[in-house]
Design a protein around this motif. Structure first.
Motif, PDB file in Angstrom:
ATOM      1  N   ARG A 160       0.943  -1.291  -0.096  1.00  0.00           N
ATOM      2  CA  ARG A 160       0.049  -0.050   0.035  1.00  0.00           C
ATOM      3  C   ARG A 160       0.775   1.236   0.014  1.00  0.00           C
ATOM      4  N   HIS A 161       1.844   1.188   0.857  1.00  0.00           N
ATOM      5  CA  HIS A 161       2.912   2.393   0.821  1.00  0.00           C
ATOM      6  C   HIS A 161       4.201   2.260  -0.250  1.00  0.00           C
ATOM      7  N   ARG A 162       4.017   1.134  -1.197  1.00  0.00           N
ATOM      8  CA  ARG A 162       5.205   1.089  -2.203  1.00  0.00           C
ATOM      9  C   ARG A 162       6.581   0.827  -1.534  1.00  0.00           C
ATOM     10  N   CYS A 163       6.529   0.008  -0.346  1.00  0.00           N
ATOM     11  CA  CYS A 163       7.725   0.022   0.176  1.00  0.00           C
ATOM     12  C   CYS A 163       8.122  -1.376   0.084  1.00  0.00           C
ATOM     13  N   GLY A 164       9.474  -1.663  -0.021  1.00  0.00           N
ATOM     14  CA  GLY A 164      10.376  -3.104   0.040  1.00  0.00           C
ATOM     15  C   GLY A 164      10.592  -3.489   1.413  1.00  0.00           C
ATOM     16  N   ALA A 165      10.994  -4.572   1.565  1.00  0.00           N
ATOM     17  CA  ALA A 165      11.562  -5.284   2.715  1.00  0.00           C
ATOM     18  C   ALA A 165      12.429  -6.546   2.663  1.00  0.00           C
ATOM     19  N   THR A 166      13.095  -6.886   3.893  1.00  0.00           N
ATOM     20  CA  THR A 166      13.799  -8.075   3.965  1.00  0.00           C
ATOM     21  C   THR A 166      13.398  -8.978   4.667  1.00  0.00           C
ATOM     22  N   VAL A 167      13.142  -9.792   4.490  1.00  0.00           N
ATOM     23  CA  VAL A 167      12.552 -11.008   5.560  1.00  0.00           C
ATOM     24  C   VAL A 167      13.781 -11.993   5.805  1.00  0.00           C
ATOM     25  N   PHE A 168      14.192 -12.431   7.056  1.00  0.00           N
ATOM     26  CA  PHE A 168      15.108 -13.096   7.565  1.00  0.00           C
ATOM     27  C   PHE A 168      14.480 -14.597   8.407  1.00  0.00           C
ATOM     28  N   PRO A 169      13.844 -15.533   7.520  1.00  0.00           N
ATOM     29  CA  PRO A 169      13.424 -16.674   8.314  1.00  0.00           C
ATOM     30  C   PRO A 169      14.421 -17.483   8.902  1.00  0.00           C
ATOM     31  N   VAL A 170      13.956 -18.220   9.926  1.00  0.00           N
ATOM     32  CA  VAL A 170      14.667 -19.232  10.771  1.00  0.00           C
ATOM     33  C   VAL A 170      14.656 -20.483   9.637  1.00  0.00           C
ATOM     34  N   VAL A 171      15.490 -20.663   8.868  1.00  0.00           N
ATOM     35  CA  VAL A 171      15.421 -21.693   7.489  1.00  0.00           C
ATOM     36  C   VAL A 171      15.074 -22.903   8.131  1.00  0.00           C
ATOM     37  N   GLY A 172      15.608 -23.637   9.308  1.00  0.00           N
ATOM     38  CA  GLY A 172      15.378 -24.820   9.728  1.00  0.00           C
ATOM     39  C   GLY A 172      14.208 -25.244  10.311  1.00  0.00           C
TER      40      GLY A 172
END
Length: 263
Positions: free
Chosen positions: A109-121
């Motif tokens: 909605r605000h035309r923003c990006g982001a980085t997601v850091f999942p706990v991969v295991g």
């Protein structure tokens, strides 16, 4: 071959003088915001949950000041060009499933990006590394693929969310290298970013992160001994951060040592 040693005309000297161009003046140093879960949660002992409504108001505050939230990858690429002014990195740690359902619509909605850091295991599971507090569902493998395909940067938050400064070398290698390989396989993309669980790091952990092929790593307050792109500082943003608090955090970012300085 004879060399002419006579003095050239003054005009010729002026013509050959290098043109000195001033580098464009940078704006205030960029900073990175640290989020976790986006949902309505009455029990939040670790202050990691923010409502979608509050996130919406915070992003509106950013946009109202001519700022735009971006992934850390985009922020660092802009910094390399001297164009980071007006950008704020947005990161979401742990990889909660509510990022897809609650955070992403607000970001768009605000035309923003982001980085997601999942706990991969722990993909598709719960935040079982927490000894107390509410259990929250985590993004699954298909969710990660959807986010990557949608242009959301996905980085690693290790395999199991251990304090990497306290584990033996073989466990450190598995947490850092193993999560990188698994995430690259899931997304089919280059994985550039790492996020230190609990924000803790030391020289040994940084060396392992670099050896695994990450281009940058996010901490929280890495301290004077840890600087550079493998120890990026961040500012925690929570439910209590209204416009006045956000403004205060923005103004104090440099004083706290929480800015991403120009390279």
């Amino acid at each position: 071959m004879a060399v002419d040693t006579s003095e050239p005309p003054a005009a010729a000297v002026r013509d050959r003088e290098p043109v000195v161009r001033e580098r464009p003046r940078r704006g205030p140093a960029a900073w990175v915001a640290m989020y976790h879960s986006v949902s309505d949660c009455a029990e939040d002992p670790f202050n990691i949950t923010i409502s979608a409504a509050r996130l919406d108001r915070q992003l509106a505050w950013l946009r109202g000041r001519g700022l735009r939230g971006v992934s850390v990858r985009e922020l660092l690429a802009a910094r390399a060009r001297g164009e980071e002014r007006g950008l704020v990195g947005l990161t979401f740690d742990d990889g909660y499933a509510d990022f897809l359902t609650s955070a992403l619509p607000v970001l768009r909605r605000h035309r923003c990006g982001a980085t997601v850091f999942p706990v991969v295991g722990r993909l598709g599971g719960e935040n079982d590394w927490e000894v107390s507090g509410p259990r929250k569902r985590l993004l699954g493998v298909d969710d990660i693929r959807r986010l990557a395909a949608a242009g959301v940067e996905v980085g690693s938050h290790s395999l199991t969310h251990l304090d990497l400064s306290r584990v033996p070398d073989d466990v450190l290698h598995a947490e850092v290298h193993g999560s990188h390989a698994l995430l690259a396989e899931i997304t089919g993309q280059e994985i550039q970013g790492f996020c230190y669980p609990y924000g803790t790091l030391d020289a040994r952990v940084r060396t392992a992160v670099r050896a695994a092929g990450y281009r940058y790593a996010c901490a929280i307050a890495p301290g004077t001994g840890n600087t550079g792109d493998l120890a990026l500082p961040r500012i925690h943003i929570g439910q209590a951060d209204t416009a006045p608090r956000l403004e205060m955090k923005r103004r104090l970012a440099h004083f706290w040592g929480r800015t991403v300085e120009a390279s």
